[in-house]
Design an enzyme around this catalytic site. Sequence first.
Site, short mmCIF file in Angstrom:
data_model
loop_
_atom_site.label_atom_id
_atom_site.label_comp_id
_atom_site.label_asym_id
_atom_site.label_seq_id
_atom_site.Cartn_x
_atom_site.Cartn_y
_atom_site.Cartn_z
N CYS A 83 46.97 31.06 61.70
CA CYS A 83 46.82 29.68 62.13
C CYS A 83 46.82 29.63 63.65
CB CYS A 83 47.97 28.83 61.56
SG CYS A 83 48.08 27.13 62.17
N ASP A 84 46.26 28.57 64.19
CA ASP A 84 46.21 28.36 65.63
C ASP A 84 47.62 28.33 66.24
OD1 ASP A 84 45.11 27.66 68.14
OD2 ASP A 84 45.41 25.54 67.73
#
Length: 396
Positions: free
Chosen positions: A297-298
């Site tokens: 995930c970012d």
Amino acid sequence: MNAPFNAGGREPFHVMVKASGAQCNLDCTYCFYLHKQSTLAQPDLPRMSDAVLEAHIRQYIEAQDAKQVVFSWQGGEPTLMGLDFFRRVVALQKQYAKPGQRVENDLQTNGVLIDEEWAKFLKENDFLVGLSMDGPPDLHDLYRRTKGGTPSSGRVVRAAELFHSHAIPFNVLCVVNRTNARRPNDVYRYLRDVIRPRMIQFIPCVERNTCQTTAPGYWDVNAESAVTDWSVKPDDWGYFLGRVWDEWFRRDYGRVFVDQFENVISQMMGFGAQKCVSSERCGKALAIEHNGDVYSCDHYVYPQYKLGNILLQHEGELANSHAQAEFGIAKHTTLPAYCKTCEHLDLCWGDCPKNRFLKAPNGEPGLSYLCTGLKQFYAKVTLARSEVKHRLETGA
């Protein structure tokens, strides 16, 4: 070269591309990504090579079984890559697109480098742009300043004006922090009336004091004092959303798109969540760094959440790996019992896992830092459920 990937029957996924790594021409106080240059030992000028770029575009398209494929370019600041890089992007996308497949691009930018040449390119190639702005200049410039400490709001306004003059669709991403959270109407009205984006997205600023060294899930469960001085206070987040909702629902419903509000309405009407933070599970929004490393995930770009590298393993395999599936379902399996009995469970689902570092009243870990504010907001919008349904049914 990796073998072709069979996307049939696989779940779709989305990847945010960090082509310039964590490098940026701003030095925003609250930025959660700037420290990645040291955390990931990035070079002074991280740049995605032609080999990694082509591998990503080819593999990402191969791994998508839909008629539409969306590429998202983020950072750091992606415009630091220069226009030639993005011309190469468009050319490679045309080369690898499947028959009948529509390839689209979005670009998240601070707006500093946007000029006529950039605007013409973005328009000609149908880019959707996300522009970062935190409200009126006095609020925006408090945290969003250049490396030399000068304000950036003027250049952001100039970028917005260029987007309007070139008819480029753009959204605004507004980080709600400790300060602007107390002036919700000032923020909303400025964005709505002065900047005039296609959509407004509010993001709560929540950062642990140890975020530069400790990955989410590896922290000690602690109290509110564990966050940075600029992180929004939970009740202020509820206050901010509630005050903006009141004005939006009274005068801007159906006219101004605020993604949090459209999302919660979709949920209340049984159409499901449009945002991963309020979904029951997550894990389908990944991040790829300049060197081809893929992360879950970012907000989880830490060594513990690295899935692999696209030069060694196909991107589609990484996105559909057991490790990523476990990451996604953990949002549900680690949900505290306190959340499971909450009347707002079907609207919240425990919030984003990166924010779940408090203990519930019964001592169970995994409660969102923003819980009290989210409850305030969901209680308010739930009261409007019948009116929302009436408006949807009548088109009022």
